[in-house]
Design a protein around this motif. Structure first.
Motif, PDB file in Angstrom:
ATOM      1  N   THR A  12      50.692  47.133  16.893  1.00  0.00           N
ATOM      2  CA  THR A  12      51.309  47.533  18.159  1.00  0.00           C
ATOM      3  C   THR A  12      52.820  47.324  18.128  1.00  0.00           C
ATOM      4  O   THR A  12      53.585  48.186  18.577  1.00  0.00           O
ATOM      5  CB  THR A  12      50.687  46.738  19.326  1.00  0.00           C
ATOM      6  N   ILE A  13      53.270  46.200  17.589  1.00  0.00           N
ATOM      7  CA  ILE A  13      54.711  45.932  17.508  1.00  0.00           C
ATOM      8  C   ILE A  13      55.401  46.945  16.599  1.00  0.00           C
ATOM      9  O   ILE A  13      56.458  47.490  16.943  1.00  0.00           O
ATOM     10  CB  ILE A  13      54.958  44.481  17.021  1.00  0.00           C
ATOM     11  N   VAL A  14      54.803  47.225  15.440  1.00  0.00           N
ATOM     12  CA  VAL A  14      55.407  48.186  14.512  1.00  0.00           C
ATOM     13  C   VAL A  14      55.440  49.584  15.129  1.00  0.00           C
ATOM     14  O   VAL A  14      56.432  50.310  14.983  1.00  0.00           O
ATOM     15  CB  VAL A  14      54.661  48.170  13.162  1.00  0.00           C
ATOM     16  N   CYS A  15      54.390  49.970  15.841  1.00  0.00           N
ATOM     17  CA  CYS A  15      54.378  51.283  16.507  1.00  0.00           C
ATOM     18  C   CYS A  15      55.469  51.373  17.562  1.00  0.00           C
ATOM     19  O   CYS A  15      56.155  52.401  17.670  1.00  0.00           O
ATOM     20  CB  CYS A  15      53.017  51.548  17.141  1.00  0.00           C
ATOM     21  N   PHE A  16      55.631  50.319  18.339  1.00  0.00           N
ATOM     22  CA  PHE A  16      56.677  50.318  19.366  1.00  0.00           C
ATOM     23  C   PHE A  16      58.060  50.437  18.727  1.00  0.00           C
ATOM     24  O   PHE A  16      58.903  51.217  19.181  1.00  0.00           O
ATOM     25  CB  PHE A  16      56.586  49.045  20.214  1.00  0.00           C
ATOM     26  N   LEU A  17      58.321  49.672  17.658  1.00  0.00           N
ATOM     27  CA  LEU A  17      59.611  49.750  16.975  1.00  0.00           C
ATOM     28  C   LEU A  17      59.833  51.124  16.351  1.00  0.00           C
ATOM     29  O   LEU A  17      60.953  51.662  16.393  1.00  0.00           O
ATOM     30  CB  LEU A  17      59.708  48.664  15.906  1.00  0.00           C
ATOM     31  N   LEU A  18      58.797  51.710  15.805  1.00  0.00           N
ATOM     32  CA  LEU A  18      58.914  53.048  15.224  1.00  0.00           C
ATOM     33  C   LEU A  18      59.233  54.094  16.288  1.00  0.00           C
ATOM     34  O   LEU A  18      60.063  54.983  16.073  1.00  0.00           O
ATOM     35  CB  LEU A  18      57.627  53.400  14.479  1.00  0.00           C
ATOM     36  N   ILE A  19      58.627  53.967  17.453  1.00  0.00           N
ATOM     37  CA  ILE A  19      58.922  54.892  18.558  1.00  0.00           C
ATOM     38  C   ILE A  19      60.371  54.748  18.997  1.00  0.00           C
ATOM     39  O   ILE A  19      61.071  55.746  19.224  1.00  0.00           O
ATOM     40  CB  ILE A  19      57.948  54.643  19.731  1.00  0.00           C
ATOM     41  N   VAL A  20      60.850  53.513  19.103  1.00  0.00           N
ATOM     42  CA  VAL A  20      62.232  53.280  19.524  1.00  0.00           C
ATOM     43  C   VAL A  20      63.212  53.870  18.511  1.00  0.00           C
ATOM     44  O   VAL A  20      64.169  54.553  18.882  1.00  0.00           O
ATOM     45  CB  VAL A  20      62.490  51.770  19.742  1.00  0.00           C
ATOM     46  N   VAL A  21      62.962  53.635  17.230  1.00  0.00           N
ATOM     47  CA  VAL A  21      63.867  54.148  16.198  1.00  0.00           C
ATOM     48  C   VAL A  21      63.865  55.666  16.181  1.00  0.00           C
ATOM     49  O   VAL A  21      64.917  56.309  16.044  1.00  0.00           O
ATOM     50  CB  VAL A  21      63.475  53.575  14.808  1.00  0.00           C
ATOM     51  N   ILE A  22      62.720  56.282  16.359  1.00  0.00           N
ATOM     52  CA  ILE A  22      62.654  57.745  16.356  1.00  0.00           C
ATOM     53  C   ILE A  22      63.312  58.324  17.603  1.00  0.00           C
ATOM     54  O   ILE A  22      64.013  59.342  17.541  1.00  0.00           O
ATOM     55  CB  ILE A  22      61.189  58.219  16.223  1.00  0.00           C
ATOM     56  N   MET A  23      63.124  57.672  18.738  1.00  0.00           N
ATOM     57  CA  MET A  23      63.727  58.194  19.971  1.00  0.00           C
ATOM     58  C   MET A  23      65.254  58.063  19.974  1.00  0.00           C
ATOM     59  O   MET A  23      65.940  58.828  20.634  1.00  0.00           O
ATOM     60  CB  MET A  23      63.140  57.472  21.196  1.00  0.00           C
ATOM     61  N   VAL A  24      65.795  57.086  19.243  1.00  0.00           N
ATOM     62  CA  VAL A  24      67.241  56.914  19.177  1.00  0.00           C
ATOM     63  C   VAL A  24      67.870  58.062  18.384  1.00  0.00           C
ATOM     64  O   VAL A  24      68.977  58.494  18.678  1.00  0.00           O
ATOM     65  CB  VAL A  24      67.579  55.537  18.550  1.00  0.00           C
ATOM     66  N   GLN A  25      67.143  58.578  17.426  1.00  0.00           N
ATOM     67  CA  GLN A  25      67.674  59.654  16.588  1.00  0.00           C
ATOM     68  C   GLN A  25      67.714  60.958  17.372  1.00  0.00           C
ATOM     69  O   GLN A  25      66.861  61.228  18.199  1.00  0.00           O
ATOM     70  CB  GLN A  25      66.818  59.836  15.337  1.00  0.00           C
ATOM     71  N   ASN A  26      68.728  61.759  17.097  1.00  0.00           N
ATOM     72  CA  ASN A  26      68.850  63.083  17.694  1.00  0.00           C
ATOM     73  C   ASN A  26      68.376  64.102  16.670  1.00  0.00           C
ATOM     74  O   ASN A  26      68.809  64.065  15.521  1.00  0.00           O
ATOM     75  CB  ASN A  26      70.309  63.353  18.082  1.00  0.00           C
ATOM     76  N   PRO A  27      67.530  65.034  17.063  1.00  0.00           N
ATOM     77  CA  PRO A  27      67.014  65.984  16.081  1.00  0.00           C
ATOM     78  C   PRO A  27      68.097  66.892  15.485  1.00  0.00           C
ATOM     79  O   PRO A  27      67.903  67.474  14.449  1.00  0.00           O
ATOM     80  CB  PRO A  27      65.979  66.791  16.854  1.00  0.00           C
ATOM     81  N   LYS A  28      69.238  67.021  16.149  1.00  0.00           N
ATOM     82  CA  LYS A  28      70.303  67.882  15.641  1.00  0.00           C
ATOM     83  C   LYS A  28      71.345  67.089  14.866  1.00  0.00           C
ATOM     84  O   LYS A  28      72.381  67.608  14.506  1.00  0.00           O
ATOM     85  CB  LYS A  28      70.963  68.636  16.788  1.00  0.00           C
ATOM     86  N   GLY A  29      71.099  65.821  14.615  1.00  0.00           N
ATOM     87  CA  GLY A  29      72.011  65.045  13.797  1.00  0.00           C
ATOM     88  C   GLY A  29      72.975  64.174  14.575  1.00  0.00           C
ATOM     89  O   GLY A  29      73.699  63.395  13.983  1.00  0.00           O
ATOM     90  N   GLY A  30      73.022  64.257  15.899  1.00  0.00           N
ATOM     91  CA  GLY A  30      73.946  63.431  16.670  1.00  0.00           C
ATOM     92  C   GLY A  30      73.386  62.051  16.880  1.00  0.00           C
ATOM     93  O   GLY A  30      73.729  61.117  16.198  1.00  0.00           O
ATOM     94  N   GLY A  31      72.454  61.920  17.784  1.00  0.00           N
ATOM     95  CA  GLY A  31      71.763  60.670  18.052  1.00  0.00           C
ATOM     96  C   GLY A  31      72.687  59.521  18.383  1.00  0.00           C
ATOM     97  O   GLY A  31      73.697  59.672  19.065  1.00  0.00           O
ATOM     98  N   LEU A  32      72.370  58.368  17.889  1.00  0.00           N
ATOM     99  CA  LEU A  32      73.120  57.154  18.150  1.00  0.00           C
ATOM    100  C   LEU A  32      74.526  57.237  17.550  1.00  0.00           C
ATOM    101  O   LEU A  32      75.471  56.711  18.113  1.00  0.00           O
ATOM    102  CB  LEU A  32      72.372  55.951  17.568  1.00  0.00           C
ATOM    103  N   SER A  33      74.654  57.929  16.436  1.00  0.00           N
ATOM    104  CA  SER A  33      75.949  57.998  15.769  1.00  0.00           C
ATOM    105  C   SER A  33      76.972  58.780  16.591  1.00  0.00           C
ATOM    106  O   SER A  33      78.163  58.501  16.527  1.00  0.00           O
ATOM    107  CB  SER A  33      75.800  58.645  14.391  1.00  0.00           C
ATOM    108  N   SER A  34      76.550  59.754  17.391  1.00  0.00           N
ATOM    109  CA  SER A  34      77.507  60.517  18.185  1.00  0.00           C
ATOM    110  C   SER A  34      77.975  59.732  19.412  1.00  0.00           C
ATOM    111  O   SER A  34      79.058  59.978  19.927  1.00  0.00           O
ATOM    112  CB  SER A  34      76.886  61.844  18.624  1.00  0.00           C
ATOM    113  N   THR A  35      77.172  58.788  19.880  1.00  0.00           N
ATOM    114  CA  THR A  35      77.571  58.008  21.055  1.00  0.00           C
ATOM    115  C   THR A  35      78.456  56.827  20.688  1.00  0.00           C
ATOM    116  O   THR A  35      79.157  56.304  21.534  1.00  0.00           O
ATOM    117  CB  THR A  35      76.334  57.486  21.814  1.00  0.00           C
ATOM    118  N   ILE A  36      78.400  56.385  19.440  1.00  0.00           N
ATOM    119  CA  ILE A  36      79.206  55.235  19.014  1.00  0.00           C
ATOM    120  C   ILE A  36      80.674  55.616  18.946  1.00  0.00           C
ATOM    121  O   ILE A  36      81.535  54.871  19.357  1.00  0.00           O
ATOM    122  CB  ILE A  36      78.707  54.693  17.661  1.00  0.00           C
ATOM    123  N   GLY A  37      80.959  56.749  18.422  1.00  0.00           N
ATOM    124  CA  GLY A  37      82.357  57.167  18.326  1.00  0.00           C
ATOM    125  C   GLY A  37      82.635  57.848  17.016  1.00  0.00           C
ATOM    126  O   GLY A  37      81.729  58.260  16.297  1.00  0.00           O
ATOM    127  N   GLY A  38      83.875  57.963  16.698  1.00  0.00           N
ATOM    128  CA  GLY A  38      84.296  58.686  15.499  1.00  0.00           C
ATOM    129  C   GLY A  38      84.179  57.838  14.254  1.00  0.00           C
ATOM    130  O   GLY A  38      83.555  56.790  14.223  1.00  0.00           O
TER     131      GLY A  38
END
Length: 108
Positions: A12-38
């Motif tokens: 259950t813990i691994v599934c929850f962490l996997l969901i969080v990591v996948i949801m943070v990613q953007n399917p078009k390549g932006g995701g978390l990296s586009s919100t952090i900055g340049g």
């Protein structure tokens, strides 16, 4: 705590962490990296996507390993009587031999 509960909690813990990591990613390549900055950030854009990609594969591998380990640990929990499909015929009581039927003359 039984092995069933331990594996259930870990999966259950691994599934929850996997969901969080996948949801943070953007399917078009932006995701978390586009919100952090340049690229002037310390980690940079490429480092963030590499981390998310590696963590996704690592969590998926851990999940598969936990599932396989849990299935292997549960196969030994059945007792011998529960796992038998066909009863053993050696334990049955011996049957008396059958005597052939003699021909009886028909009466008129």
């Amino acid at each position: 705590m039984s092995t069933f509960s331990i594996f259930l909690v870990l999966i259950t813990i691994v599934c929850f962490l996997l969901i969080v990591v996948i949801m943070v990613q953007n399917p078009k390549g932006g995701g978390l990296s586009s919100t952090i900055g340049g690229s002037q950030m310390l980690g940079g854009v490429q480092k963030t996507t590499d981390f998310l990609d590696k963590s996704t594969w690592t969590l998926a591998t851990i999940l598969i390993a936990l599932i396989l380990l849990s299935s292997l640990s549960f196969t030994g929990t059945l007792s011998d009587t529960d796992s038998k499909i066909i009863d053993n015929t050696e334990t049955a009581a011996p049957v008396a031999p059958v005597t052939p039927i003699q021909d009886v003359p028909a009466t008129k």
